[in-house]
Design an enzyme around this catalytic site. Sequence first.
Site, mmCIF file in Angstrom:
data_model
loop_
_atom_site.group_PDB
_atom_site.id
_atom_site.type_symbol
_atom_site.label_atom_id
_atom_site.label_comp_id
_atom_site.label_asym_id
_atom_site.label_seq_id
_atom_site.Cartn_x
_atom_site.Cartn_y
_atom_site.Cartn_z
ATOM 1 N N THR A 104 0.844 -1.193 0.000
ATOM 2 C CA THR A 104 0.000 0.000 0.000
ATOM 3 C C THR A 104 0.882 1.247 0.000
ATOM 4 O O THR A 104 2.051 1.197 0.359
ATOM 5 C CB THR A 104 -0.945 0.025 1.209
ATOM 6 O OG1 THR A 104 -0.183 0.225 2.418
ATOM 7 C CG2 THR A 104 -1.749 -1.267 1.320
ATOM 8 N N GLY A 105 0.308 2.369 -0.417
ATOM 9 C CA GLY A 105 1.103 3.591 -0.533
ATOM 10 C C GLY A 105 2.217 3.436 -1.534
ATOM 11 O O GLY A 105 3.331 3.950 -1.346
ATOM 12 N N ALA A 106 1.923 2.731 -2.651
ATOM 13 C CA ALA A 106 2.978 2.310 -3.569
ATOM 14 C C ALA A 106 3.268 3.298 -4.688
ATOM 15 O O ALA A 106 4.102 3.017 -5.547
ATOM 16 C CB ALA A 106 2.608 0.960 -4.183
ATOM 17 N N SER A 107 2.607 4.451 -4.700
ATOM 18 C CA SER A 107 2.812 5.377 -5.819
ATOM 19 C C SER A 107 3.944 6.367 -5.594
ATOM 20 O O SER A 107 4.270 7.155 -6.489
ATOM 21 C CB SER A 107 1.513 6.139 -6.122
ATOM 22 O OG SER A 107 1.086 6.876 -4.999
ATOM 23 N N SER A 108 4.583 6.332 -4.423
ATOM 24 C CA SER A 108 5.712 7.234 -4.176
ATOM 25 C C SER A 108 6.499 6.732 -2.975
ATOM 26 O O SER A 108 6.083 5.814 -2.264
ATOM 27 C CB SER A 108 5.235 8.673 -3.922
ATOM 28 O OG SER A 108 4.526 8.763 -2.698
ATOM 29 N N GLY A 109 7.651 7.356 -2.754
ATOM 30 C CA GLY A 109 8.432 7.134 -1.548
ATOM 31 C C GLY A 109 8.830 5.695 -1.301
ATOM 32 O O GLY A 109 9.241 4.962 -2.208
ATOM 33 N N ILE A 110 8.721 5.273 -0.044
ATOM 34 C CA ILE A 110 9.139 3.939 0.380
ATOM 35 C C ILE A 110 8.368 2.862 -0.364
ATOM 36 O O ILE A 110 8.933 1.847 -0.780
ATOM 37 C CB ILE A 110 8.954 3.790 1.901
ATOM 38 C CG1 ILE A 110 9.962 4.681 2.648
ATOM 39 C CG2 ILE A 110 9.112 2.335 2.330
ATOM 40 C CD1 ILE A 110 9.667 4.822 4.134
ATOM 41 N N GLY A 111 7.063 3.060 -0.528
ATOM 42 C CA GLY A 111 6.253 2.064 -1.218
ATOM 43 C C GLY A 111 6.708 1.836 -2.642
ATOM 44 O O GLY A 111 6.807 0.688 -3.114
ATOM 45 N N TYR A 121 0.801 12.487 14.460
ATOM 46 C CA TYR A 121 1.524 11.457 13.699
ATOM 47 C C TYR A 121 2.236 10.515 14.673
ATOM 48 O O TYR A 121 2.188 9.293 14.507
ATOM 49 C CB TYR A 121 2.526 12.105 12.754
ATOM 50 C CG TYR A 121 3.376 11.124 11.989
ATOM 51 C CD1 TYR A 121 2.904 10.542 10.816
ATOM 52 C CD2 TYR A 121 4.653 10.766 12.433
ATOM 53 C CE1 TYR A 121 3.676 9.631 10.102
ATOM 54 C CE2 TYR A 121 5.429 9.856 11.736
ATOM 55 C CZ TYR A 121 4.939 9.292 10.577
ATOM 56 O OH TYR A 121 5.709 8.381 9.890
#
Length: 346
Positions: free
Chosen positions: A16-23, A158
């Site tokens: 998940t969250g795969a469209s940028s950064g760590i993902g 956060y």
Amino acid sequence: MNVSLKPIQEQVIVITGASSGIGLATARAAARKGAKVVLASENKEELAKIVQQIQNEGGQAIYVVADVGRQEDMQQIATKAIERFGRFDTWVNNAGVSIYGRLEEVTEADNRRLFDTNFWGVVSGSLVAAKHLKKRGGAIINLGSELSDLSIPLQGMYSASKHAVKGFTDALRMELEEDEAPVSVTLIKPAGINTPYPEHAKNYTDQELTLPPPVYEPEEVANAILYAATHPKRDIYVGGASKLMSTLNKVVPGVVDWVNQNFMTEMQLKDKPARHKEGGLHKPGKGGKVHGTYEGHTQKSLYTRATINPVISGVVLAAASAAAIALIGSNRSKHGNGQYTRRKSV
């Protein structure tokens, strides 16, 4: 119960969250190693581009447009993975967002949205994954933070969400072990990572956002995630600074509080007017980029590499910790006279 995990090249991995950064870094690294990857985020346009890039390089990938704060969307990710590949072997709960603002200034709506993504997304994803993996085995990997173990001003909610992720992950691990389920549950705790994280955060201040040093490259986190996908681990700290701050907070919490309350706010702000105010809290952030725009020195994590590769000597661990302390100290001196202009409303 002993948990046996497949080699990466034999796995189907959900991220998940795969469209940028760590993902995104993890998806690309997994695909290059031969894994089939299922990418999920809210950014359909970027997901489509990323999947095409992976396929052009000979990899196998699909995407699912999903809001991790919606339980039905998380179930849809699992359904699509099984329809396309027949199963999944590792589920990575990576999606997350932050808010930079004092607790008394941030609206309840924004705080709830943050928890929907950072906490409830992890809960829903983990439970959906566990239901499938209990029958066949595999790994659940949740992204916590060094702020799973301590808190800092300006990112209070956060920090709270990452504490909650740790509590949930530990409880899930115990319950699966109690059931003798063949499932590994790992919490990854990165330090500051050079991703578009500050640009995606909602900003209640008048200044541009940044990360306190030391800051590490996102590929270090991707390496740790893929290690956890093949080696059952309880926790993995990414960055010697993450381990150091966690340990200090247990041993001398008052000292850590004093440092954070005196230096941490200005260390998270640039001396520039804010540009990215809304970020990606309520709508998809700009995707497609692994790296952020951190202006200072970024580094690899010798500590983490030693953790997942015991051959590396203890001397390297000591050097990594010393470097982290030096960077923190130098930045305190640099920003000691910094100013923080508080906003009363957005």
